[in-house]
Design an enzyme around this catalytic site. Structure first.
Site, mmCIF file in Angstrom:
data_model
loop_
_atom_site.group_PDB
_atom_site.id
_atom_site.type_symbol
_atom_site.label_atom_id
_atom_site.label_comp_id
_atom_site.label_asym_id
_atom_site.label_seq_id
_atom_site.Cartn_x
_atom_site.Cartn_y
_atom_site.Cartn_z
ATOM 1 N N HIS A 62 0.815 -1.222 0.000
ATOM 2 C CA HIS A 62 0.000 0.000 0.000
ATOM 3 C C HIS A 62 0.846 1.269 0.000
ATOM 4 O O HIS A 62 0.511 2.240 -0.674
ATOM 5 C CB HIS A 62 -0.979 -0.016 1.192
ATOM 6 C CG HIS A 62 -2.095 -1.000 0.998
ATOM 7 N ND1 HIS A 62 -2.396 -1.979 1.909
ATOM 8 C CD2 HIS A 62 -2.953 -1.180 -0.031
ATOM 9 C CE1 HIS A 62 -3.413 -2.713 1.453
ATOM 10 N NE2 HIS A 62 -3.763 -2.251 0.272
ATOM 11 N N ASP A 86 -10.424 -2.664 0.702
ATOM 12 C CA ASP A 86 -9.923 -2.933 2.054
ATOM 13 C C ASP A 86 -9.538 -1.652 2.783
ATOM 14 O O ASP A 86 -9.397 -1.650 3.998
ATOM 15 C CB ASP A 86 -8.726 -3.906 1.996
ATOM 16 C CG ASP A 86 -7.669 -3.469 0.995
ATOM 17 O OD1 ASP A 86 -7.009 -2.451 1.240
ATOM 18 O OD2 ASP A 86 -7.504 -4.154 -0.036
ATOM 19 N N GLU A 106 -15.561 1.178 -5.645
ATOM 20 C CA GLU A 106 -15.387 -0.259 -5.385
ATOM 21 C C GLU A 106 -16.669 -0.971 -5.824
ATOM 22 O O GLU A 106 -17.772 -0.548 -5.470
ATOM 23 C CB GLU A 106 -15.105 -0.470 -3.881
ATOM 24 C CG GLU A 106 -15.273 -1.878 -3.362
ATOM 25 C CD GLU A 106 -14.292 -2.901 -3.947
ATOM 26 O OE1 GLU A 106 -13.080 -2.689 -3.863
ATOM 27 O OE2 GLU A 106 -14.773 -3.925 -4.481
ATOM 28 N N GLY A 138 -15.848 0.100 -11.604
ATOM 29 C CA GLY A 138 -14.830 1.090 -11.958
ATOM 30 C C GLY A 138 -14.709 1.322 -13.455
ATOM 31 O O GLY A 138 -14.405 2.435 -13.895
ATOM 32 N N ASP A 156 -6.210 -0.202 -7.537
ATOM 33 C CA ASP A 156 -5.828 -1.248 -6.583
ATOM 34 C C ASP A 156 -6.761 -2.433 -6.799
ATOM 35 O O ASP A 156 -7.717 -2.634 -6.054
ATOM 36 C CB ASP A 156 -5.945 -0.709 -5.155
ATOM 37 C CG ASP A 156 -5.491 -1.730 -4.128
ATOM 38 O OD1 ASP A 156 -4.823 -2.714 -4.507
ATOM 39 O OD2 ASP A 156 -5.807 -1.553 -2.936
ATOM 40 N N ASP A 159 -6.460 -9.653 -9.484
ATOM 41 C CA ASP A 159 -5.893 -10.133 -10.745
ATOM 42 C C ASP A 159 -6.919 -9.938 -11.865
ATOM 43 O O ASP A 159 -8.110 -9.799 -11.589
ATOM 44 C CB ASP A 159 -5.559 -11.635 -10.636
ATOM 45 C CG ASP A 159 -4.458 -11.906 -9.614
ATOM 46 O OD1 ASP A 159 -3.929 -10.930 -9.048
ATOM 47 O OD2 ASP A 159 -4.150 -13.081 -9.379
HETATM 48 N N1 AG3 Z 1 -4.413 -5.858 -4.595
HETATM 49 C C1 AG3 Z 1 -4.029 -7.215 -4.711
HETATM 50 C C2 AG3 Z 1 -2.943 -7.483 -5.680
HETATM 51 C C3 AG3 Z 1 -3.198 -8.768 -6.425
HETATM 52 C C4 AG3 Z 1 -2.779 -9.973 -5.665
HETATM 53 N N2 AG3 Z 1 -2.822 -11.111 -6.507
HETATM 54 C C5 AG3 Z 1 -2.611 -12.389 -6.105
HETATM 55 N N3 AG3 Z 1 -2.341 -12.657 -4.877
HETATM 56 N N4 AG3 Z 1 -2.700 -13.340 -6.968
HETATM 57 C C6 AG3 Z 1 -5.617 -5.630 -3.866
HETATM 58 C C7 AG3 Z 1 -5.491 -5.879 -2.398
HETATM 59 C C8 AG3 Z 1 -4.708 -4.867 -1.683
HETATM 60 N N5 AG3 Z 1 -5.419 -3.664 -1.448
#
Ligand code: AG3
Length: 280
Positions: A62, A86, A106, A138, A156, A159
């Protein structure tokens, strides 16, 4: 009996955390959300089987997601976060006194509600008066967004699966370009530099077709398999040149980001520079 959670990145490679207990398991309108108490990484948030964060190492992701673009801009006031239910990105944004307004878009209200309840050390900044939460897709939001509205856009996301696919496409970056002011910056999480190289390459090139300046940088994130990548598109300021401001009140509270890391993070390993067709 030992209980372990494992996220599999491939048939032969995964990341595991030992689980003390399950906290909740919810099937929302969009996705499956699980929260566990781990043995030594605090609470763990999982969406559709992918690790989103742990209390122990979320600061690295973050802080690097937010402060690198924020310090690359001389006076960021109006910010948009896409995803980030989150609250981690919002918490980092709220440290900057120059930030006047944060719109958080979100898609899944359930993520926000669960994080408010189970991750107060991450979600507390939702209560900041500058934060405006919009429960919306979004991708649709960006299609209809006013022009030149934001100084910074932070993506943010999870995947590129399900509703998040469009967040990694050129058309989305074009809409973000329009919504940014003439000196605006977009920053997105662009995947694992080890297990999602193709994704990173695609994000880098599609962003490069839209923004005059495109840069990729890395940060150490143990529960995402070691390192994670971020890609920045900028209309005017070059984040590679380092921070444009010093703000002691922000910097003194951080656990990962600092001025030297800002510069160092953009130095990529050779295999990635080759893959992105950058000079070694
Ligand atoms: N961002 C998560 C990044 C992707 C993680 N991917 C994975 N573990 N395959 C969103 C959460 C953090 N705010």
């Amino acid at each position: 009996m030992e209980l372990w959670f494992m996220e599999k990145y491939s048939e032969g490679w995964g990341i595991s955390l030992k689980i003390k207990k399950g906290i909740c398991s919810v099937e929302s309108k969009y996705q499956k959300i699980d929260i566990f108490e781990t043995l030594d990484f605090g609470k763990l948030l999982v969406i559709n089987g992918a690790i989103m964060l742990t209390e122990k190492d979320e600061f690295a992701y973050h802080e690097m997601l937010v402060h690198t673009p924020l310090f690359s801009h001389p006076n960021p006031k109006n910010i948009l976060v896409i995803g980030g239910g989150d609250g981690g990105a919002v918490r980092e944004l709220c440290r900057h006194k120059c930030v006047e307004k944060i719109d958080l878009v979100e898609i899944d209200e359930e993520v926000i509600d669960l994080c408010r309840r189970h991750f107060p050390s991450i979600a507390y900044a939702f209560e900041d008066k500058r934060v405006n939460i919009l429960i919306e897709d979004g991708i649709e939001y960006m299609k209809n967004c006013n022009e030149k509205k934001y100084d910074i856009i932070i993506v943010d996301s999870t995947d590129p699966i399900g509703p998040a696919v469009g967040l990694f496409q050129r058309e989305f970056y074009e809409n973000c370009y329009k919504a940014l002011k003439d000196d605006g910056i977009i920053n997105v999480q662009s995947g694992s530099p080890y297990f999602q190289e193709e994704l990173l390459e695609k994000v880098f090139h599609s962003m490069g077709e839209v923004f005059p300046i495109t840069r990729t940088y890395l940060a150490g994130t143990p529960t995402y398999g070691g390192m994670w990548s971020f890609t920045t598109g900028s209309k005017l300021y070059d984040p590679l040149k380092g921070p444009m401001r010093k703000d002691k009140s922000v910097l003194s509270d951080l656990k990962y980001y600092n001025e030297k890391i800002h510069i160092g993070a953009f130095q990529l390993p050779n295999y990635l520079s080759r893959r992105l067709e950058l000079d070694l």
